[in-house]
Each structure stands twice: as C-alpha cells, then as structure tokens.
Motif scaffolding. Sequence first.
Motif, PDB file in Angstrom:
ATOM      1  N   LYS A 101       5.975  11.797  -4.092  1.00 34.51           N
ATOM      2  CA  LYS A 101       5.881  12.162  -5.507  1.00 34.51           C
ATOM      3  C   LYS A 101       5.836  10.904  -6.380  1.00 34.51           C
ATOM      4  N   LEU A 102       6.698   9.948  -6.079  1.00 36.93           N
ATOM      5  CA  LEU A 102       6.750   8.708  -6.861  1.00 36.93           C
ATOM      6  C   LEU A 102       5.470   7.890  -6.700  1.00 36.93           C
ATOM      7  N   ARG A 103       4.922   7.833  -5.489  1.00 33.26           N
ATOM      8  CA  ARG A 103       3.666   7.115  -5.267  1.00 33.26           C
ATOM      9  C   ARG A 103       2.525   7.797  -6.019  1.00 33.26           C
ATOM     10  N   ASP A 104       2.505   9.136  -6.019  1.00 35.45           N
ATOM     11  CA  ASP A 104       1.472   9.882  -6.754  1.00 35.45           C
ATOM     12  C   ASP A 104       1.552   9.616  -8.253  1.00 35.45           C
ATOM     13  N   GLU A 105       2.756   9.332  -8.748  1.00 30.89           N
ATOM     14  CA  GLU A 105       2.938   9.020 -10.167  1.00 30.89           C
ATOM     15  C   GLU A 105       2.511   7.588 -10.491  1.00 30.89           C
ATOM     16  N   GLY A 106       2.209   6.791  -9.452  1.00 35.36           N
ATOM     17  CA  GLY A 106       1.736   5.434  -9.680  1.00 35.36           C
ATOM     18  C   GLY A 106       2.759   4.340  -9.455  1.00 35.36           C
ATOM     19  N   ASN A 107       3.924   4.692  -8.941  1.00 38.47           N
ATOM     20  CA  ASN A 107       4.942   3.683  -8.663  1.00 38.47           C
ATOM     21  C   ASN A 107       4.546   2.854  -7.446  1.00 38.47           C
ATOM     22  N   SER A 108       5.006   1.600  -7.402  1.00 31.66           N
ATOM     23  CA  SER A 108       4.720   0.724  -6.264  1.00 31.66           C
ATOM     24  C   SER A 108       5.431   1.259  -5.020  1.00 31.66           C
ATOM     25  N   LYS A 109       4.969   0.800  -3.866  1.00 33.90           N
ATOM     26  CA  LYS A 109       5.599   1.211  -2.606  1.00 33.90           C
ATOM     27  C   LYS A 109       7.073   0.827  -2.591  1.00 33.90           C
TER      28      LYS A 109
END
Length: 89
Positions: free
Chosen positions: A18-26
């Motif tokens: 979910k966080l990666r889909d929101e654009g957060n870094s790995k």
Amino acid sequence: MPKRDPGPSVKDDELYEKLRDEGNSKEKAARIANAAAGSSRKSVGRKGGKSPQYDDWTVEDLRKRAAEIGIEGRSKMRKGDLIEALRDH
C-alpha cells in the motif's frame, strides 16, 4: 502488474504494498511496515520521541541530517528543498 516481493525483512507485506503504491520509497515503506507489525498500525504515528519541526531547524542542521540518511545533492539545496527531501525520504 505482478506483486512486488519486498523480501524476508518486511514483516507486513500488505502495508508495504500500500505504501509503495502511494509512492513511498522502498526504505520508508519497509520501515513503516515493520514498525506497524511490531504494534498496532494505529499507534505507529504516535510512537517515538519529540523533535522540533524541520521548519525550526537551521540549514546547517538540515544538511547534517540529510547527510546522515544519504540524500544526494544536499549541499546545493535551499531550506525548503532540504525539508521536502527529508520528509519524503
């Protein structure tokens, strides 16, 4: 799109995705997902010590913090750019 494999070090794969889909870094997604796995997701944002807002920091202090976490190009950044880079890291 195939599901990403965050690897064995990530403890909450669903939150990581979910966080990666929101654009957060790995790195940021893994850090948040692992913190959430150790407690409730709700309490993760309240956890930690008190620190002054980045707006109250000096440019020198912001650059030192950016160096600690490896932000590239920090020596040429203005205060607003440093704050944005630190918040998005």
